[in-house]
Design an enzyme around this catalytic site. Structure first.
Site, PDB file in Angstrom:
ATOM      1  N   GLY A  46     -30.659 -19.083  76.668  1.00 34.94           N
ATOM      2  CA  GLY A  46     -30.946 -18.926  75.509  1.00 34.94           C
ATOM      3  C   GLY A  46     -29.662 -19.903  74.333  1.00 34.94           C
ATOM      4  CB  CYS A  47     -27.707 -22.876  74.690  1.00 35.00           C
ATOM      5  SG  CYS A  47     -26.609 -21.851  75.459  1.00 35.00           S
TER       6      CYS A  47
END
Length: 154
Positions: A46-47
């Site tokens: 996600g990051c």
């Protein structure tokens, strides 16, 4: 207490290994808006998606007079590797002790186990104009922030 829309954004100052530094105060003196985004960890799915989305829209942010800055608890060496691997054109600030996260009131998520994912849009006067908090909608942080930056520009 969490920073909210209308609040004055807390200053931050980070000095890179090469001696250059970045601070909210210096960016505001250049009449820049700032997109300050807090994320959990370098090189996680996600990051990485979020950082690459900011990278892909970076030109739109700079054309609108804004600077993007990412913050996580990772060390400078991790940030350097992450930025190099994904060709990130913006600054990543290490917040190992969590002091900046605490000053902004960024909450933890998932039963308090993960650092939260929150984006703040700060206008050129240092006032928070938008806060977006979503752990799971990582790439929506970019569209939310860019919409606000474009509104501020007009």
């Amino acid at each position: 207490m969490a920073i909210q829309v209308g609040d004055e954004a807390p200053d931050f100052n980070f000095t890179h290994k090469d001696g250059s530094s970045v601070s909210l105060k210096a960016l505001l003196q250049k009449k820049k808006a700032v997109v300050l985004y807090f994320y959990p960890k370098d090189d996680t799915p996600g990051c990485t998606a979020q950082a690459c989305s900011f990278r892909d829209s970076y030109e739109s942010f700079t054309e609108a007079g804004a600077e993007v800055i990412g913050v996580s608890s990772d060390a400078s060496t991790s940030h350097d590797a992450f930025a190099s691997k994904h060709r990130l054109p913006f600054t990543l600030i290490p917040d190992g002790d969590g002091s900046l996260r605490k000053r902004y009131g960024v909450p933890r998520s998932f039963l308090g186990l993960l650092p939260g994912r929150v984006t703040y849009v700060i206008d050129s006067k240092g006032v928070v104009q938008h806060v977006f908090n979503s752990q799971l909608q990582a790439t929506r942080h970019i569209t939310e922030a860019l919409d606000v930056i474009k509104r501020l520009q007009s």
